[in-house]
Structures are given as C-alpha cells and as structure tokens.
Design a protein around this motif. Structure first.
Motif, PDB file in Angstrom:
ATOM      1  N   ASN A 151       0.859  -1.180   0.000  1.00 42.65           N
ATOM      2  CA  ASN A 151       0.000   0.000   0.000  1.00 42.65           C
ATOM      3  C   ASN A 151       0.903   1.239   0.000  1.00 42.65           C
ATOM      4  O   ASN A 151       1.548   1.545   1.002  1.00 42.65           O
ATOM      5  CB  ASN A 151      -0.903  -0.014   1.236  1.00 42.65           C
ATOM      6  CG  ASN A 151      -1.938   1.098   1.211  1.00 42.65           C
ATOM      7  OD1 ASN A 151      -1.600   2.266   1.064  1.00 42.65           O
ATOM      8  ND2 ASN A 151      -3.194   0.721   1.372  1.00 42.65           N
ATOM      9  N   ILE A 152       0.944   1.943  -1.122  1.00 39.71           N
ATOM     10  CA  ILE A 152       1.877   3.064  -1.259  1.00 39.71           C
ATOM     11  C   ILE A 152       1.461   4.235  -0.376  1.00 39.71           C
ATOM     12  O   ILE A 152       2.317   4.959   0.151  1.00 39.71           O
ATOM     13  CB  ILE A 152       1.989   3.484  -2.739  1.00 39.71           C
ATOM     14  CG1 ILE A 152       2.521   2.304  -3.568  1.00 39.71           C
ATOM     15  CG2 ILE A 152       2.922   4.682  -2.891  1.00 39.71           C
ATOM     16  CD1 ILE A 152       2.652   2.587  -5.052  1.00 39.71           C
ATOM     17  N   SER A 153       0.164   4.436  -0.173  1.00 31.68           N
ATOM     18  CA  SER A 153      -0.300   5.528   0.696  1.00 31.68           C
ATOM     19  C   SER A 153       0.210   5.333   2.120  1.00 31.68           C
ATOM     20  O   SER A 153       0.617   6.292   2.785  1.00 31.68           O
ATOM     21  CB  SER A 153      -1.824   5.599   0.695  1.00 31.68           C
ATOM     22  OG  SER A 153      -2.317   5.932  -0.584  1.00 31.68           O
ATOM     23  N   SER A 171      17.677  15.715   1.522  1.00 33.95           N
ATOM     24  CA  SER A 171      16.296  16.088   1.223  1.00 33.95           C
ATOM     25  C   SER A 171      15.922  15.531  -0.139  1.00 33.95           C
ATOM     26  O   SER A 171      16.796  15.322  -0.998  1.00 33.95           O
ATOM     27  CB  SER A 171      16.135  17.611   1.221  1.00 33.95           C
ATOM     28  OG  SER A 171      16.832  18.172   0.110  1.00 33.95           O
ATOM     29  N   LEU A 172      14.647  15.276  -0.336  1.00 35.27           N
ATOM     30  CA  LEU A 172      14.204  14.732  -1.626  1.00 35.27           C
ATOM     31  C   LEU A 172      14.444  15.723  -2.758  1.00 35.27           C
ATOM     32  O   LEU A 172      14.789  15.321  -3.875  1.00 35.27           O
ATOM     33  CB  LEU A 172      12.726  14.351  -1.545  1.00 35.27           C
ATOM     34  CG  LEU A 172      12.391  13.213  -0.574  1.00 35.27           C
ATOM     35  CD1 LEU A 172      10.902  12.878  -0.640  1.00 35.27           C
ATOM     36  CD2 LEU A 172      13.210  11.958  -0.880  1.00 35.27           C
ATOM     37  N   THR A 173      14.289  17.007  -2.473  1.00 38.70           N
ATOM     38  CA  THR A 173      14.510  18.003  -3.529  1.00 38.70           C
ATOM     39  C   THR A 173      15.974  18.048  -3.941  1.00 38.70           C
ATOM     40  O   THR A 173      16.294  18.237  -5.122  1.00 38.70           O
ATOM     41  CB  THR A 173      14.050  19.400  -3.062  1.00 38.70           C
ATOM     42  OG1 THR A 173      14.661  19.694  -1.793  1.00 38.70           O
ATOM     43  CG2 THR A 173      12.535  19.439  -2.917  1.00 38.70           C
ATOM     44  N   ASP A 181       5.737  12.121  -3.158  1.00 36.28           N
ATOM     45  CA  ASP A 181       4.986  11.344  -4.142  1.00 36.28           C
ATOM     46  C   ASP A 181       5.839  11.059  -5.377  1.00 36.28           C
ATOM     47  O   ASP A 181       5.789   9.950  -5.939  1.00 36.28           O
ATOM     48  CB  ASP A 181       3.705  12.085  -4.549  1.00 36.28           C
ATOM     49  CG  ASP A 181       2.733  12.228  -3.389  1.00 36.28           C
ATOM     50  OD1 ASP A 181       2.448  11.208  -2.733  1.00 36.28           O
ATOM     51  OD2 ASP A 181       2.266  13.348  -3.133  1.00 36.28           O
ATOM     52  N   ASP A 182       6.604  12.034  -5.784  1.00 36.09           N
ATOM     53  CA  ASP A 182       7.499  11.866  -6.925  1.00 36.09           C
ATOM     54  C   ASP A 182       8.556  10.803  -6.605  1.00 36.09           C
ATOM     55  O   ASP A 182       8.852   9.918  -7.426  1.00 36.09           O
ATOM     56  CB  ASP A 182       8.164  13.211  -7.234  1.00 36.09           C
ATOM     57  CG  ASP A 182       8.998  13.174  -8.504  1.00 36.09           C
ATOM     58  OD1 ASP A 182       8.730  12.313  -9.368  1.00 36.09           O
ATOM     59  OD2 ASP A 182       9.917  14.012  -8.633  1.00 36.09           O
ATOM     60  N   LEU A 187      10.352   4.830  -6.747  1.00 38.32           N
ATOM     61  CA  LEU A 187      10.751   3.690  -5.915  1.00 38.32           C
ATOM     62  C   LEU A 187       9.942   2.438  -6.252  1.00 38.32           C
ATOM     63  O   LEU A 187      10.481   1.336  -6.308  1.00 38.32           O
ATOM     64  CB  LEU A 187      10.569   4.048  -4.439  1.00 38.32           C
ATOM     65  CG  LEU A 187      10.908   2.966  -3.413  1.00 38.32           C
ATOM     66  CD1 LEU A 187      12.393   2.616  -3.467  1.00 38.32           C
ATOM     67  CD2 LEU A 187      10.522   3.425  -2.008  1.00 38.32           C
ATOM     68  N   PHE A 188       8.644   2.604  -6.468  1.00 38.32           N
ATOM     69  CA  PHE A 188       7.764   1.473  -6.750  1.00 38.32           C
ATOM     70  C   PHE A 188       7.566   1.304  -8.259  1.00 38.32           C
ATOM     71  O   PHE A 188       7.341   2.279  -8.974  1.00 38.32           O
ATOM     72  CB  PHE A 188       6.392   1.693  -6.105  1.00 38.32           C
ATOM     73  CG  PHE A 188       6.394   1.537  -4.608  1.00 38.32           C
ATOM     74  CD1 PHE A 188       6.086   0.320  -4.015  1.00 38.32           C
ATOM     75  CD2 PHE A 188       6.694   2.611  -3.785  1.00 38.32           C
ATOM     76  CE1 PHE A 188       6.081   0.169  -2.641  1.00 38.32           C
ATOM     77  CE2 PHE A 188       6.696   2.477  -2.407  1.00 38.32           C
ATOM     78  CZ  PHE A 188       6.389   1.254  -1.830  1.00 38.32           C
ATOM     79  N   ILE A 189       7.636   0.049  -8.717  1.00 41.80           N
ATOM     80  CA  ILE A 189       7.366  -0.261 -10.127  1.00 41.80           C
ATOM     81  C   ILE A 189       6.198  -1.246 -10.175  1.00 41.80           C
ATOM     82  O   ILE A 189       6.396  -2.464 -10.109  1.00 41.80           O
ATOM     83  CB  ILE A 189       8.587  -0.890 -10.823  1.00 41.80           C
ATOM     84  CG1 ILE A 189       9.868  -0.137 -10.479  1.00 41.80           C
ATOM     85  CG2 ILE A 189       8.379  -0.915 -12.334  1.00 41.80           C
ATOM     86  CD1 ILE A 189      11.110  -0.765 -11.064  1.00 41.80           C
TER      87      ILE A 189
END
Length: 347
Positions: A151-153, A171-173, A181-182, A187-189
């Motif tokens: 469950n990605i959420s 940091s993600l940025t 979310d980006d 990460l998930f395929i």
C-alpha cells in the motif's frame, strides 16, 4: 470563626489536589527504547532487563509459545496495511522477463499461503523454514498478512514518521524529486505486478515465459515474512520459469535488512526481500539504487511483554524500557506509530 477555618482548609486542600492533578495530566508520557538483536531481546525479557520488545515474526510467537511472554499489540491493530517487507531489485536488473518471473513466483507463493486448503502444507513449510514447532509457526503465520502488492499511501505515512526522526541525511529536492509522491513513484514499479495479476485473473494456470540468465537472491534469515518465497521454492514455482535453485539462482541469508543493502551496494545480490523502511533510508541516505516490484506482508510485527507482568495496555508501559531491532527499521517505525504522543528516549 471555626467554620471559616475549616472552609479555608478545604479550599486549600482542593486547590492542592487540583494542582497536583493538573501537573500529572500535563506530564508527558515517555518510553525508553534500546536496540537489540532478536535473540538479545528474548534474553533481556527473560532476565527482566526490558519490559517488552517489538520484533518481526516468529520471534514474538516464539516468546509467547515458550511461556515467558504475552502479546500486547500486533502491528496491524494500530496501523492497518502498514509497510513491511517487500521484494526489491537492483536498478541494474532490467530484464523484464526476469522481473515478471520473480513477481509471479511471489504472487503464487502468497496465494498458496492464503488458500485455506493448503494450511497443513503451509505449517509444514513454516516449520522447515524457521526450525520452530507447529504451534509457534501457526501463531506467527496467523499474525502476518501475506500480500501481493504494498500500500503506497501507507508507505508515504511511514516515510513521514521517519522524516520526523531526522534519520534522512538528504532532502528529496536535493536528490532531484519534487516531493515524496514523486520519490515513491520512482521507488515502486507496479507494472510487473499488474501484468502478472491480469494474466492470472484470465487464467489461474498461467506461467510466464522461461527466463535466461542467473540471479543472486538475498533474504533475512528466520524472518517468516519471507515464507511465500520459500514456498515458491518448495512448490517448484522458480523452476517453472527456468530458475533452478543452486544452479542459476542462488539464495543467500543475511542477518538484517542493513546487511542486505550493503550487499546491494557491493553488487553481491540482484534481488532481495527486506523491509521498506530500510530501503527508504538506504535510497535517500546513500543514493541507493534499488526499486520495489512487489510486496510480501503487512502485520507480522508484535509488541510482547512478560507473561507474568501486570502490563495490559500501551499506557502501562509509560516510563518503561522496550527493545526494537534498531533505529530506522520497520519495527522502529511501527513502534513510533504505536507510541504516538510519547516522548521516545533512545538508550
């Protein structure tokens, strides 16, 4: 005059009690947390060094079966569909037939476990894999939800819990992502799972094409979350797609998820089963290059306390010490969800 004195005493007493009650209510609840291996946790609980521990199955069930522990909370009770173990690959693995085959073996293993008619064989396989008795294995399996895709959420919530601990060094940025979310979309395929599920929905006997090449597969030893992949070996699902254990697919056990990420870094494994939280930390802190192609489980982590203790709820652990496998692990993340609102003091 006497009545006035008595009245004054009553007022002062009530004020004092009220102040003490206010102070008690305002006092922040706390939990002390120490990192231990699964075996160390069991010993510490027996020796009363800790009040409880949070670990993956089958360690909680083993402690309960041996009589010195009792379940307090299962992870699924406080966090439905929480992130746990997944099937992940190196970004260097780009053979789509191979990835489809891997996803198919895991899905078939999970469906085998979840089919009630296979219960006896599942327990037998669980005993083989864990080396534990039937009752312990039964408890461990019943506390675990064997899933097909994460469950990605809920994974996003796990990320947010970890972010609040300041565990992430980058940091993600700064890594080139717009937001969480980006990051998670990279990460998930999911396409491989959707492809496998579509074919199996149309034909439950569908098998992907044979693969070419070889694989090195890592897993955490003794972790019953991995049971679907073990069953896939025993039921011949790997061989059905051309992956023969001991020949063109090698299985290697590791002590922890961190040991597996180190193996990925050294390019010693191509695919592995490990915890989502460990993958998040590895990919963000060390620019790790692994992606999630399927799920393994949710639930399957429990908080246990001494069987002879008077601890009957989370609140009863206020001010006490418990153990987890370590900072930033799936169990650590779940512990922080369990003790939301507590001051968590690490030792």
């Amino acid at each position: 005059m006497k009545n006035y004195v008595i009245f004054g005493v009553i007022v002062l007493t009530l004020a004092s009690v009220g102040y003490m009650f206010y102070e008690k209510q305002d006092e922040k609840k706390s939990i002390y947390v120490v990192s231990m291996t699964a075996d160390e946790m069991s010993t510490a609980l027996v020796n009363r060094t800790i009040a409880g521990f949070i670990s993956w199955e089958p360690y909680p069930s083993k402690a309960v079966s041996q009589g010195y522990a009792k379940y307090l909370v299962n992870s699924s009770d406080v966090w439905e569909n929480h992130p746990a173990c997944v099937l992940a690959i190196s970004e260097d693995l780009d053979d789509e037939n191979m990835i489809n085959a891997l996803v198919w073996t895991q899905v078939m293993g999970a469906r085998f476990i979840n089919d009630p008619k296979n219960r006896e064989k599942v327990l037998k396989y669980g005993q083989e894999f864990s080396g534990l008795d039937r009752n312990t294995v039964s408890l461990a399996i019943d506390n675990t939800m064997y899933i097909e895709y994460p469950n990605i959420s809920e994974t996003k919530k796990g990320y947010e819990i970890l972010e609040n601990t300041n565990i992430f060094k980058n940091s993600l940025t700064s890594m080139g992502y717009n937001n969480v979310d980006d990051f998670l979309s990279n990460l998930f395929i999911p396409k491989y799972y959707y492809n496998v599920r579509k074919h199996l929905d149309e034909d439950p006997n569908w098998v992907p094409p044979y693969v070419n090449g070889s694989l090195r597969f890592g897993y955490i030893e003794g972790n019953i979350h991995y049971l679907a992949m073990y069953i896939a070996q025993k039921e011949g699902y790997f061989e059905d797609v051309g992956l023969v254990p001991g020949k063109n697919i090698q299985f290697t056990g590791y002590r922890s998820g961190r040991a597996i990420t180190d193996a990925f870094k050294l390019r010693e494994v191509d695919v592995a089963t490990l915890g989502t939280s460990v993958i998040l930390r590895y990919n963000i802190n060390e620019n790790g290059r692994i992606q999630i192609i399927n799920g393994l489980n949710s639930g399957g982590t429990s908080l246990v306390v001494r069987a002879d203790s008077n601890i009957g709820s989370i609140e009863d652990l206020n001010g006490k010490m418990i153990a987890t496998p370590g900072f930033g692990t799936c169990q650590d993340t779940i512990m922080r969800k369990m003790f939301d609102g507590y001051e968590i003091k690490t030792q």
